[in-house]
Design a protein around this motif. Structure first.
Motif, PDB file in Angstrom:
ATOM      1  N   LYS A  88      41.906  43.988  34.417  1.00  0.00           N
ATOM      2  CA  LYS A  88      41.761  42.524  34.335  1.00  0.00           C
ATOM      3  C   LYS A  88      43.124  41.869  34.165  1.00  0.00           C
ATOM      4  O   LYS A  88      43.427  40.865  34.814  1.00  0.00           O
ATOM      5  CB  LYS A  88      40.848  42.145  33.174  1.00  0.00           C
ATOM      6  CG  LYS A  88      40.649  40.648  33.024  1.00  0.00           C
ATOM      7  CD  LYS A  88      39.822  40.323  31.789  1.00  0.00           C
ATOM      8  CE  LYS A  88      39.629  38.843  31.593  1.00  0.00           C
ATOM      9  NZ  LYS A  88      40.846  38.061  31.554  1.00  0.00           N
ATOM     10  N   GLN A  89      43.964  42.428  33.307  1.00  0.00           N
ATOM     11  CA  GLN A  89      45.299  41.868  33.103  1.00  0.00           C
ATOM     12  C   GLN A  89      46.124  41.925  34.381  1.00  0.00           C
ATOM     13  O   GLN A  89      46.851  40.981  34.695  1.00  0.00           O
ATOM     14  CB  GLN A  89      46.020  42.595  31.971  1.00  0.00           C
ATOM     15  CG  GLN A  89      45.484  42.256  30.604  1.00  0.00           C
ATOM     16  CD  GLN A  89      46.290  42.885  29.496  1.00  0.00           C
ATOM     17  OE1 GLN A  89      47.452  43.234  29.655  1.00  0.00           O
ATOM     18  NE2 GLN A  89      45.671  43.023  28.332  1.00  0.00           N
ATOM     19  N   LYS A 100      44.926  41.945  37.462  1.00  0.00           N
ATOM     20  CA  LYS A 100      44.352  40.949  38.372  1.00  0.00           C
ATOM     21  C   LYS A 100      44.793  39.536  37.975  1.00  0.00           C
ATOM     22  O   LYS A 100      45.181  38.736  38.820  1.00  0.00           O
ATOM     23  CB  LYS A 100      42.830  41.047  38.372  1.00  0.00           C
ATOM     24  CG  LYS A 100      42.175  40.117  39.346  1.00  0.00           C
ATOM     25  CD  LYS A 100      40.674  40.253  39.342  1.00  0.00           C
ATOM     26  CE  LYS A 100      40.119  39.264  40.334  1.00  0.00           C
ATOM     27  NZ  LYS A 100      38.777  38.869  40.040  1.00  0.00           N
ATOM     28  N   ASP A 101      44.747  39.230  36.684  1.00  0.00           N
ATOM     29  CA  ASP A 101      45.168  37.912  36.202  1.00  0.00           C
ATOM     30  C   ASP A 101      46.660  37.677  36.435  1.00  0.00           C
ATOM     31  O   ASP A 101      47.076  36.564  36.709  1.00  0.00           O
ATOM     32  CB  ASP A 101      44.846  37.746  34.720  1.00  0.00           C
ATOM     33  CG  ASP A 101      43.353  37.664  34.446  1.00  0.00           C
ATOM     34  OD1 ASP A 101      42.569  37.492  35.404  1.00  0.00           O
ATOM     35  OD2 ASP A 101      42.974  37.809  33.264  1.00  0.00           O
ATOM     36  N   LEU A 156      47.914  35.968  39.631  1.00  0.00           N
ATOM     37  CA  LEU A 156      47.925  34.504  39.685  1.00  0.00           C
ATOM     38  C   LEU A 156      49.313  33.938  39.407  1.00  0.00           C
ATOM     39  O   LEU A 156      49.636  32.847  39.840  1.00  0.00           O
ATOM     40  CB  LEU A 156      46.927  33.921  38.696  1.00  0.00           C
ATOM     41  CG  LEU A 156      45.474  34.333  38.892  1.00  0.00           C
ATOM     42  CD1 LEU A 156      44.612  33.804  37.752  1.00  0.00           C
ATOM     43  CD2 LEU A 156      44.946  33.844  40.231  1.00  0.00           C
TER      44      LEU A 156
END
Length: 67
Positions: free
Chosen positions: A56-57, A59-60, A63
């Motif tokens: 998740k980190q 993927k984030d 951004l």
């Protein structure tokens, strides 16, 4: 995160990754060579987080990149 983009711009990303995850060593990032699976494993190891959280980190973090 797009694996092709990571591998194509690995040297530029190296500094951004170190800024985001300071516990990663240069050796960690030299071996990694753009593999998000390897990076997730290193985040687990260095930060003591679950694989899902590491992914998740990552993927984030995508951004925040100018790719």
């Amino acid at each position: 995160m797009n694996e092709d983009k990571i591998k194509g711009q690995w040297k530029q990303l190296h500094g951004k990754l170190k800024a985001r995850w300071g516990k990663l060593t240069d050796d960690d990032l030299m071996v990694d060579d753009g593999s998000s699976e390897y990076l997730a494993g290193k985040l687990q190891e260095r930060y003591g987080i679950a694989r899902d959280e590491a992914k998740k980190q990552i993927k984030d973090f995508d951004l925040d990149l100018d790719l």
